[in-house]
Write a protein that holds these residues in place. Structure first.
Motif, PDB file in Angstrom:
ATOM      1  N   ASN A   1      -3.308  -2.217  -2.429  1.00 31.20           N
ATOM      2  CA  ASN A   1      -4.059  -1.320  -3.323  1.00 31.20           C
ATOM      3  C   ASN A   1      -4.406   0.020  -2.666  1.00 31.20           C
ATOM      4  N   ASP A   2      -3.425   0.585  -1.950  1.00 28.67           N
ATOM      5  CA  ASP A   2      -3.684   1.880  -1.313  1.00 28.67           C
ATOM      6  C   ASP A   2      -3.039   3.039  -2.056  1.00 28.67           C
ATOM      7  N   GLY A   3      -2.466   2.782  -3.245  1.00 28.23           N
ATOM      8  CA  GLY A   3      -1.852   3.823  -4.049  1.00 28.23           C
ATOM      9  C   GLY A   3      -0.375   4.021  -3.782  1.00 28.23           C
ATOM     10  N   ALA A   4       0.174   3.338  -2.780  1.00 24.37           N
ATOM     11  CA  ALA A   4       1.614   3.425  -2.477  1.00 24.37           C
ATOM     12  C   ALA A   4       2.230   2.052  -2.682  1.00 24.37           C
ATOM     13  N   ASN A   5       3.226   1.978  -3.555  1.00 25.24           N
ATOM     14  CA  ASN A   5       3.808   0.660  -3.807  1.00 25.24           C
ATOM     15  C   ASN A   5       4.618   0.194  -2.591  1.00 25.24           C
ATOM     16  N   ASN A   6       5.030  -1.061  -2.626  1.00 29.83           N
ATOM     17  CA  ASN A   6       5.689  -1.661  -1.466  1.00 29.83           C
ATOM     18  C   ASN A   6       6.966  -0.918  -1.066  1.00 29.83           C
ATOM     19  N   LEU A   7       7.704  -0.421  -2.066  1.00 28.13           N
ATOM     20  CA  LEU A   7       8.946   0.251  -1.754  1.00 28.13           C
ATOM     21  C   LEU A   7       8.700   1.527  -0.946  1.00 28.13           C
ATOM     22  N   TYR A   8       7.670   2.295  -1.326  1.00 28.19           N
ATOM     23  CA  TYR A   8       7.370   3.525  -0.592  1.00 28.19           C
ATOM     24  C   TYR A   8       6.865   3.207   0.818  1.00 28.19           C
ATOM     25  N   GLU A   9       6.090   2.156   0.955  1.00 32.13           N
ATOM     26  CA  GLU A   9       5.633   1.791   2.303  1.00 32.13           C
ATOM     27  C   GLU A   9       6.806   1.325   3.163  1.00 32.13           C
ATOM     28  N   TYR A  10       7.746   0.629   2.542  1.00 34.75           N
ATOM     29  CA  TYR A  10       8.964   0.234   3.243  1.00 34.75           C
ATOM     30  C   TYR A  10       9.756   1.471   3.673  1.00 34.75           C
ATOM     31  N   GLY A  11       9.892   2.417   2.781  1.00 45.27           N
ATOM     32  CA  GLY A  11      10.664   3.618   3.070  1.00 45.27           C
ATOM     33  C   GLY A  11      10.012   4.548   4.064  1.00 45.27           C
ATOM     34  N   LEU A  12       8.664   4.550   4.137  1.00 47.89           N
ATOM     35  CA  LEU A  12       7.952   5.476   5.020  1.00 47.89           C
ATOM     36  C   LEU A  12       7.409   4.811   6.276  1.00 47.89           C
ATOM     37  N   GLY A  13       7.699   3.501   6.442  1.00 49.99           N
ATOM     38  CA  GLY A  13       7.284   2.813   7.661  1.00 49.99           C
ATOM     39  C   GLY A  13       5.843   2.344   7.645  1.00 49.99           C
ATOM     40  N   GLY A  14       5.309   2.028   6.475  1.00 50.78           N
ATOM     41  CA  GLY A  14       3.928   1.580   6.369  1.00 50.78           C
ATOM     42  C   GLY A  14       3.770   0.081   6.532  1.00 50.78           C
ATOM     43  N   ASP A  15       2.497  -0.359   6.465  1.00 52.15           N
ATOM     44  CA  ASP A  15       2.149  -1.773   6.520  1.00 52.15           C
ATOM     45  C   ASP A  15       1.623  -2.160   5.148  1.00 52.15           C
ATOM     46  N   PRO A  16       2.351  -2.954   4.382  1.00 50.06           N
ATOM     47  CA  PRO A  16       1.946  -3.252   2.995  1.00 50.06           C
ATOM     48  C   PRO A  16       0.707  -4.146   2.920  1.00 50.06           C
ATOM     49  N   THR A  17       0.217  -4.644   4.053  1.00 50.73           N
ATOM     50  CA  THR A  17      -0.975  -5.488   4.026  1.00 50.73           C
ATOM     51  C   THR A  17      -2.225  -4.725   4.466  1.00 50.73           C
ATOM     52  N   LYS A  18      -2.083  -3.447   4.839  1.00 47.60           N
ATOM     53  CA  LYS A  18      -3.225  -2.654   5.292  1.00 47.60           C
ATOM     54  C   LYS A  18      -3.305  -1.359   4.486  1.00 47.60           C
ATOM     55  N   ALA A  19      -4.438  -1.164   3.793  1.00 43.89           N
ATOM     56  CA  ALA A  19      -4.602   0.046   3.010  1.00 43.89           C
ATOM     57  C   ALA A  19      -4.681   1.290   3.885  1.00 43.89           C
ATOM     58  N   SER A  20      -5.011   1.115   5.145  1.00 39.02           N
ATOM     59  CA  SER A  20      -5.153   2.260   6.046  1.00 39.02           C
ATOM     60  C   SER A  20      -3.817   2.729   6.618  1.00 39.02           C
ATOM     61  N   ASP A  21      -2.721   2.008   6.329  1.00 42.18           N
ATOM     62  CA  ASP A  21      -1.418   2.365   6.904  1.00 42.18           C
ATOM     63  C   ASP A  21      -0.369   2.391   5.803  1.00 42.18           C
ATOM     64  N   VAL A  22      -0.145   3.593   5.266  1.00 42.51           N
ATOM     65  CA  VAL A  22       0.885   3.755   4.236  1.00 42.51           C
ATOM     66  C   VAL A  22       2.180   4.295   4.842  1.00 42.51           C
ATOM     67  N   GLY A  23       2.203   4.470   6.152  1.00 37.78           N
ATOM     68  CA  GLY A  23       3.378   5.019   6.806  1.00 37.78           C
ATOM     69  C   GLY A  23       3.198   6.497   7.125  1.00 37.78           C
ATOM     70  N   THR A  24       4.290   7.179   7.365  1.00 38.40           N
ATOM     71  CA  THR A  24       4.268   8.610   7.692  1.00 38.40           C
ATOM     72  C   THR A  24       4.381   9.416   6.411  1.00 38.40           C
ATOM     73  N   LEU A  25       3.280  10.068   6.031  1.00 37.19           N
ATOM     74  CA  LEU A  25       3.266  10.828   4.781  1.00 37.19           C
ATOM     75  C   LEU A  25       3.971  12.167   4.962  1.00 37.19           C
ATOM     76  N   PRO A  26       4.537  12.716   3.878  1.00 37.13           N
ATOM     77  CA  PRO A  26       5.192  14.027   3.949  1.00 37.13           C
ATOM     78  C   PRO A  26       4.203  15.131   4.341  1.00 37.13           C
ATOM     79  N   VAL A  27       4.719  16.160   4.996  1.00 39.14           N
ATOM     80  CA  VAL A  27       3.939  17.353   5.328  1.00 39.14           C
ATOM     81  C   VAL A  27       4.683  18.555   4.774  1.00 39.14           C
ATOM     82  N   TYR A  28       3.936  19.637   4.510  1.00 34.37           N
ATOM     83  CA  TYR A  28       4.573  20.800   3.884  1.00 34.37           C
ATOM     84  C   TYR A  28       3.791  22.049   4.239  1.00 34.37           C
TER      85      TYR A  28
END
Length: 778
Positions: free
Chosen positions: A671-698
């Motif tokens: 329930n961190d706002g990023a579905n499992n596929l995005y966490e898989y694609g960005l290197g996140g931990d799907p069991t921790k809301a504090s780790d969604v992976g590496t977010l884009p920067v711009y």
């Protein structure tokens, strides 16, 4: 006034007469009849001969009919062998150029006689040949041994062979083999190879140049032999009792020089040679055509064995020159010239490409087809256009244990020839051609050094026009355990073949691990045809091990494979021991979990541990460890294969590694706002809301000239088996969205831990632009 002139001419004539070349016979018997060149008189007395010690007789019978003298320029040296095994030490050449060396049967020898010249000491001095020198082995085999070496050109004749053994470069010049003559080169384990890039060989019909198996016997450390240029017609072969042991023979040569003015030269390279032209090689072939019949010089390089076919590659390099002989008919469309005859097996085509190519000029509308040349060795005359073929589409890559399998869609051009396989260690450049095929699949078999490799496939048409490379595929390959990165223990004389299997070296008993015959008892007798393994030496009641660690990632499945056999003292007869194979996963705080299998068998067996890396994994460790009650050499195990590699990836494997069921790709388990596929694609931990992976920067950047661009950087997985596609959708408005995935440029960063940065550069050409990162399963 005339007398001084007459006297001067007389003096000149006298000088000329004293320098005339002579036939000299090595005589260990003074003015007595015969030469006393036999084992007891020469070897047992440790006799040394030189060009200056007056042991050279002008009498062909070795008697008092001649005189004893020293060797002068142009003299031909004869050796009358009086027993069937004679060895002499020849020293102090004094810079004299000799006209040749002749060995012949004297009284007391027969057709099995062998005559050896060696130079055991005396410094770095070489025997120099004069012009048109001849080495004649008439009824006697001649051996050149130890530090005996020659400079200058010579021709080998006679009904027996010339053997070059024991190191020191035996030929610095051109060695011409007369018809049916054989020259053999070999070395002993402690000696360097006895040829160099200055050793050229010209073969006449029926002549053979043998590379003896002692050069590369599997009991010794293999070395690459450097050779010069090959010319003429004959066979380059492999000889000796170990000739069929293994394909370890590797020869680097300076090309071929086929220039006899007839386009009929042909050299056959037989058996299991690995031949490589050097970058400085210069190869010349002649071609001709008469009455619609084409002819050419040919280098025959065929794989005559089914064993390890990837070893039998001819690698071409350097400069290629093809000359059309004067008086030949004009060449026309369809003319073919088989310059290099190779196996028809597509997996056995040429490696590499020539750096420069010079071909005869053709009439207008015709061109040379160099494209297929690297597939089948045939140079063709064709007609056609210069339009580049399209880049092969939909390139895919699959990582195997010792290979990479590539596949792609077929090209449809009418003048399509073949595909060139390109590989690099560097993204975007540094590509080298590693193979060719006419199929839409290619297996690249080689021993990976670990890390990232990049692949492209290029389409080539019949004119040699190459497409641009298709989208490169990065592939993270595993570094196998067949290398020097062992922890705790040392392997003596570590050598491996293309497939990662051990090759033998001398055994070092002080080492913890030794290369040893695979099916061998505990002694020093090595069967010549053995497969090889590593024998481990134990410490009693201790945990002995070999291990290696590699970077790992959660959700990826890994396999650890080992082929192991207990040694003779390991279990039974009052001894006890255990062997374990352990696949472990470590995080920042140490071991997370592992899979341990006891290897409780008594003969060779392959064991595989397979497991998906759990959450928090940063390192994967493979370990073979054992305990034993015996410290003898027989107390440890044999092993000949240990490798650690990824066996599966993709969302299914990743989602199963968290200890809980996180659900489908569209589920947001934490329930961190990023579905499992995005966490898989960005290197996140799907069991921790504090780790969604590496977010884009711009950010917005101002370029030169006042133009602005917007850069958007995200990370993507680099392993194609991840099964993901990343791209951007752009729209100028959200109220009336018009999404498109065009209008921006992309560049890639270097891979790190299975991911790489993707930088998207977007022109700021409208008041507003909305960006959406899309990650989809393929």
């Amino acid at each position: 006034m005339r007398h001084p002139t007459i006297l001067l001419v007389t003096a000149l004539m006298a000088v000329t007469a004293t320098t005339q070349a002579a036939d000299l016979y090595l005589d260990n018997n003074g003015t007595d009849s015969g030469f006393a060149l036999n084992w007891s008189d020469v070897i047992k007395s440790s006799t040394y001969f030189s060009f200056t010690n007056n042991v050279w007789n002008t009498d062909p019978a070795g008697g008092a009919g001649g005189s004893l003298t020293n060797v002068s320029n142009g003299d031909t040296l004869h050796f009358g062998v009086s027993s069937n095994s004679v060895m002499i030490n020849l020293l102090d050449f004094e810079g004299v150029e000799v006209g040749g060396l002749y060995a012949f049967q004297d009284v007391g020898s027969d057709d099995s006689a062998a005559f050896t010249i060696r130079k055991n000491g005396g410094g770095a001095e070489y025997l120099h040949f004069a012009s048109n020198a001849v080495v004649n082995c008439d009824g006697v085999t001649m051996n050149w041994a130890y530090d005996f070496a020659t400079v200058g050109d010579f021709t080998v004749t006679g009904d027996h062979d010339l053997n070059m053994v024991d190191g020191a470069v035996k030929v610095d010049g051109i060695c011409t083999l007369s018809s049916d003559q054989t020259v053999e080169t070999s070395r002993y384990q402690s000696q360097d190879p006895n040829l160099s890039s200055s050793s050229d060989f010209t073969l006449n019909s029926g002549a053979t140049l043998n590379f003896d198996s002692n050069l590369f016997d599997t009991q010794w450390v293999p070395k690459t032999v450097e050779v010069g240029t090959f010319r003429g017609s004959g066979t380059i072969d492999r000889a000796g009792s170990g000739a069929t042991i293994s394909p370890n023979l590797s020869i680097e040569f300076e090309g071929v020089g086929f220039q006899n003015g007839a386009a009929t030269d042909s050299i056959l390279i037989d058996e299991q040679f690995k031949m490589t032209m050097t970058p400085t090689a210069a190869s010349t072939f002649e071609i001709s055509k008469a009455a619609s019949v084409t002819a050419c010089d040919t280098l025959n390089y065929r794989d005559f064995s089914d064993a390890n076919p990837t070893f039998h590659k001819l690698t071409v390099d350097g400069a290629l020159t093809v000359e059309l002989l004067a008086g030949s008919d004009a060449l026309t469309d369809g003319d073919e010239f088989e310059l290099i005859a190779i196996s028809t097996d597509d997996s056995n085509n040429l490696n590499g490409v020539f750096d420069s190519v010079s071909l005869p000029t053709l009439d207008a509308g015709l061109a040379w087809d160099m494209g297929r040349f690297y597939v089948d060795g045939i140079l063709r005359v064709v007609s056609g256009d210069a339009v580049l073929p399209a880049a092969p589409a939909n390139l895919n890559a699959t990582n195997g244990e010792y290979s990479v399998t590539l596949d792609w869609d077929a090209n449809s051009e009418a003048d399509f020839s073949h595909y060139a396989i390109m590989r690099s260690r560097t993204q975007g450049n540094g590509y080298e051609r590693v193979g060719s095929t006419v199929d839409t699949e290619y297996v690249d078999t080689f021993r990976s050094e670990g890390g990232y490799y990049y692949y492209q496939v290029v389409a080539v048409d019949t004119l040699g026009n190459e497409s641009v490379g298709n989208d490169e595929i990065p592939l993270e390959l595993n570094q196998l355990f067949f290398n020097t990165d062992w922890e705790h223990s040392k392997v003596a004389w570590q050598y491996v073949d293309l497939y990662g299997y051990w090759k033998a070296g001398q055994r070092d008993r002080s080492a913890k691990l030794q290369v040893w015959p695979k099916n061998h008892p505990v002694n020093d007798s090595v069967p010549a045809s053995s497969a090889f393994s590593v024998r481990a030496f134990p410490e009693a009641s201790a945990d002995n091990y070999v291990q290696q660690s590699v970077a790992g990632s959660a959700g990826t499945e890994y396999s650890l494979v080992a082929n192991v056999k207990p040694n003779v003292y390991f279990r039974g007869d009052g001894y006890s021991g255990q062997i374990f194979l352990e696949l472990g996963f470590l995080g920042t705080s140490g071991l997370i979990t592992n899979m341990v299998t006891e290897l409780a068998f008594d003969d060779w067996a392959i064991t595989t541990n397979t497991m998906t890396a759990p959450a928090g994994t940063t390192t994967v460790r493979g370990k073979l460890h054992w305990t034993s009650s015996e410290t003898k050499p027989g107390g440890g195990p044999f092993f000949d294969r240990i490798s650690l590699y990824k066996t599966s990836a993709g969302y299914e494997a990743w989602s199963g590694g968290w200890g809980v069921d996180i659900g489908a790709t569209t589920n947001d388990y934490d329930n961190d706002g990023a579905n499992n596929l995005y966490e898989y694609g960005l290197g996140g931990d799907p069991t921790k809301a504090s780790d969604v992976g590496t977010l884009p920067v711009y950010e917005t950047m101002q370029l030169g000239g006042g133009s602005n661009v917007f850069t958007y950087v995200y990370v993507e997985q680099t392993d194609p088996s991840a099964g993901l596609d990343y791209y951007l959708n752009l729209s100028p408005s959200l109220s009336i969205p018009s999404w498109t995935n065009t209008g921006y440029s992309v560049s890639y960063g270097s891979p790190s831990d299975g991911f790489r940065d993707v930088t998207n550069t977007i022109p700021v050409d409208v008041d507003s632009k909305f960006i959406n990162l899309i990650i989809e399963e393929l």
